[in-house]
Design a protein around this motif. Structure first.
Motif, PDB file in Angstrom:
ATOM      1  N   TRP A 224      60.660  34.090  22.902  1.00  0.00           N
ATOM      2  CA  TRP A 224      60.477  33.921  24.344  1.00  0.00           C
ATOM      3  C   TRP A 224      60.069  32.485  24.674  1.00  0.00           C
ATOM      4  O   TRP A 224      60.495  31.930  25.694  1.00  0.00           O
ATOM      5  CB  TRP A 224      59.415  34.887  24.856  1.00  0.00           C
ATOM      6  CG  TRP A 224      59.901  36.293  24.983  1.00  0.00           C
ATOM      7  CD1 TRP A 224      61.193  36.732  24.920  1.00  0.00           C
ATOM      8  CD2 TRP A 224      59.099  37.449  25.202  1.00  0.00           C
ATOM      9  NE1 TRP A 224      61.250  38.094  25.092  1.00  0.00           N
ATOM     10  CE2 TRP A 224      59.979  38.567  25.261  1.00  0.00           C
ATOM     11  CE3 TRP A 224      57.734  37.674  25.330  1.00  0.00           C
ATOM     12  CZ2 TRP A 224      59.522  39.863  25.454  1.00  0.00           C
ATOM     13  CZ3 TRP A 224      57.280  38.975  25.528  1.00  0.00           C
ATOM     14  CH2 TRP A 224      58.170  40.052  25.592  1.00  0.00           C
ATOM     15  N   THR A 225      59.243  31.893  23.822  1.00  0.00           N
ATOM     16  CA  THR A 225      58.810  30.518  24.053  1.00  0.00           C
ATOM     17  C   THR A 225      59.999  29.561  24.014  1.00  0.00           C
ATOM     18  O   THR A 225      60.157  28.700  24.888  1.00  0.00           O
ATOM     19  CB  THR A 225      57.766  30.101  22.997  1.00  0.00           C
ATOM     20  OG1 THR A 225      56.606  30.933  23.126  1.00  0.00           O
ATOM     21  CG2 THR A 225      57.360  28.646  23.171  1.00  0.00           C
ATOM     22  N   ASN A 228      62.454  30.349  26.974  1.00  0.00           N
ATOM     23  CA  ASN A 228      61.918  29.955  28.275  1.00  0.00           C
ATOM     24  C   ASN A 228      61.793  28.442  28.383  1.00  0.00           C
ATOM     25  O   ASN A 228      61.902  27.886  29.492  1.00  0.00           O
ATOM     26  CB  ASN A 228      60.555  30.602  28.517  1.00  0.00           C
ATOM     27  CG  ASN A 228      60.142  30.535  29.976  1.00  0.00           C
ATOM     28  OD1 ASN A 228      60.852  31.004  30.857  1.00  0.00           O
ATOM     29  ND2 ASN A 228      58.999  29.925  30.242  1.00  0.00           N
ATOM     30  N   TYR A 229      61.588  27.756  27.260  1.00  0.00           N
ATOM     31  CA  TYR A 229      61.602  26.290  27.312  1.00  0.00           C
ATOM     32  C   TYR A 229      62.990  25.802  27.743  1.00  0.00           C
ATOM     33  O   TYR A 229      63.112  24.915  28.596  1.00  0.00           O
ATOM     34  CB  TYR A 229      61.246  25.682  25.952  1.00  0.00           C
ATOM     35  CG  TYR A 229      61.607  24.220  25.888  1.00  0.00           C
ATOM     36  CD1 TYR A 229      60.882  23.285  26.619  1.00  0.00           C
ATOM     37  CD2 TYR A 229      62.720  23.787  25.172  1.00  0.00           C
ATOM     38  CE1 TYR A 229      61.248  21.958  26.623  1.00  0.00           C
ATOM     39  CE2 TYR A 229      63.087  22.450  25.174  1.00  0.00           C
ATOM     40  CZ  TYR A 229      62.350  21.538  25.896  1.00  0.00           C
ATOM     41  OH  TYR A 229      62.720  20.217  25.918  1.00  0.00           O
ATOM     42  N   THR A 300      58.562  21.685  20.415  1.00  0.00           N
ATOM     43  CA  THR A 300      58.390  23.144  20.404  1.00  0.00           C
ATOM     44  C   THR A 300      58.568  23.697  18.999  1.00  0.00           C
ATOM     45  O   THR A 300      57.761  24.522  18.523  1.00  0.00           O
ATOM     46  CB  THR A 300      59.396  23.803  21.363  1.00  0.00           C
ATOM     47  OG1 THR A 300      59.211  23.294  22.680  1.00  0.00           O
ATOM     48  CG2 THR A 300      59.218  25.315  21.385  1.00  0.00           C
TER      49      THR A 300
END
Length: 316
Positions: A224-225, A228-229, A300
């Motif tokens: 999700w990280t 969503n980034y 990230t």
């Protein structure tokens, strides 16, 4: 007997919009006047127009869709909200043509340009015939998103290593958002639509992370990280296109043209000077959104690498 014109002004607006819906002048998915438009059309205060629209929303006559506007609600029986609409191809070639036409309109002018009438005009068919294929603009938008994600093709053999695989998945999404800058707004992190193609992408991503020794919840949060980034950065693509059209300047040209103003706001002189040739380059202020995306993606993934390393140490 009470005269119709004795009713409060907001009720006259409510009655008129209801009549238009009942007479078929407004169909499911059609926009109704905004607060400002209603106030001008009926010669009332903005608060009165807002009260009329709120009354229509409470009665279920209209529904407000974020960044789309207030549209006539679909009064036909609906499947539960947890059940997604059928894929675009499930309704046959005609339904797919409708969705593809809407995507073409959105690619050219954004989601604001998409309307049931506009799609019908593009296909040279009566507007009412569209409702045999989709129930309204809300469902059409969901089908557009799922069809766009269906364009994302993963290779049969993924590169070795979790990092290379996540990079691949992230870049494929970035390119897809580049083709369809309107798409990020239709994807929600908190209220996701169970789109078949989007779910399939998530399943592949979780498969990439399955061998890292992360807890299932951690693996899901990692994906999700990353997703969503990509989506969050891609929100700028539509704004960039709109700004370029409005100003006639690219992002590079805008940054360079406003450099004196930016530098004046930083007396410390810490703003780097532009390259001698006046274009992008080391130390310059020219802005490349893809470069920004790649830089953030590396950061990230660096953070995820720390998490993976910590998890592996804990297992030993």
């Amino acid at each position: 007997m009470r005269r119709p014109d004795a009713d409060p002004p907001y009720l006259r607006i409510v009655a008129e919009i209801k009549r238009q819906v009942q007479d078929g002048e407004l169909r499911a998915g059609d926009r109704v006047p905004s607060t400002r438009q209603a106030a001008a059309r009926w010669g009332v205060a903005a608060a009165t127009a807002a009260k009329a629209l709120e009354s229509l929303r409470r009665e279920g006559v209209v529904v407000a869709i974020p960044r789309v506007g207030t549209v006539v609600a679909d009064t036909a029986p609906r499947a539960p909200r947890s059940a997604p609409p059928a894929p675009a191809t499930a309704g046959g070639k005609e339904r797919e043509r409708v969705v593809r036409a809407a995507i073409a309109i959105a690619d050219a002018g954004g989601m604001e340009a998409v309307s049931m009438r506009g799609v019908a005009t593009a296909l040279d068919i009566p507007t009412m015939s569209l409702y045999r294929h989709v129930r309204g603009k809300e469902e059409l938008a969901v089908l557009m998103a799922d069809t766009a994600f269906g364009e994302l093709r993963l290779p049969a053999v993924l590169p070795p290593g979790w990092r290379a695989r996540l990079e691949l998945l992230a870049r494929l999404q970035w390119r897809m958002y580049g083709r369809h800058p309107w798409l990020p707004r239709l994807v929600s992190l908190t209220h996701p639509q169970p789109l078949p193609n989007l779910v399939g992408l998530g399943e592949r991503a979780l498969g990439v992370l399955a061998d890292l020794g992360l807890e299932p919840r951690q693996a899901m949060l990692v994906w999700w990280t990353v997703a969503n980034y990509v989506r969050g950065t891609a929100f700028n693509l539509e704004q960039q296109a709109e700004s370029e059209q409005h100003t006639g300047l690219s992002a590079d040209e805008w940054h360079l043209a406003h450099l004196p103003v930016f530098r004046a706001g930083l007396p410390s002189g810490r703003l780097p000077a532009p390259p001698p040739h006046g274009g992008p380059g080391p130390g310059g202020t020219a802005f490349d959104l893809t470069e920004f995306f790649e830089f953030g993606l590396r950061l990230t993934l660096d953070g995820i690498a720390v998490l993976v390393g910590r998890s592996r140490r804990d297992d030993h």
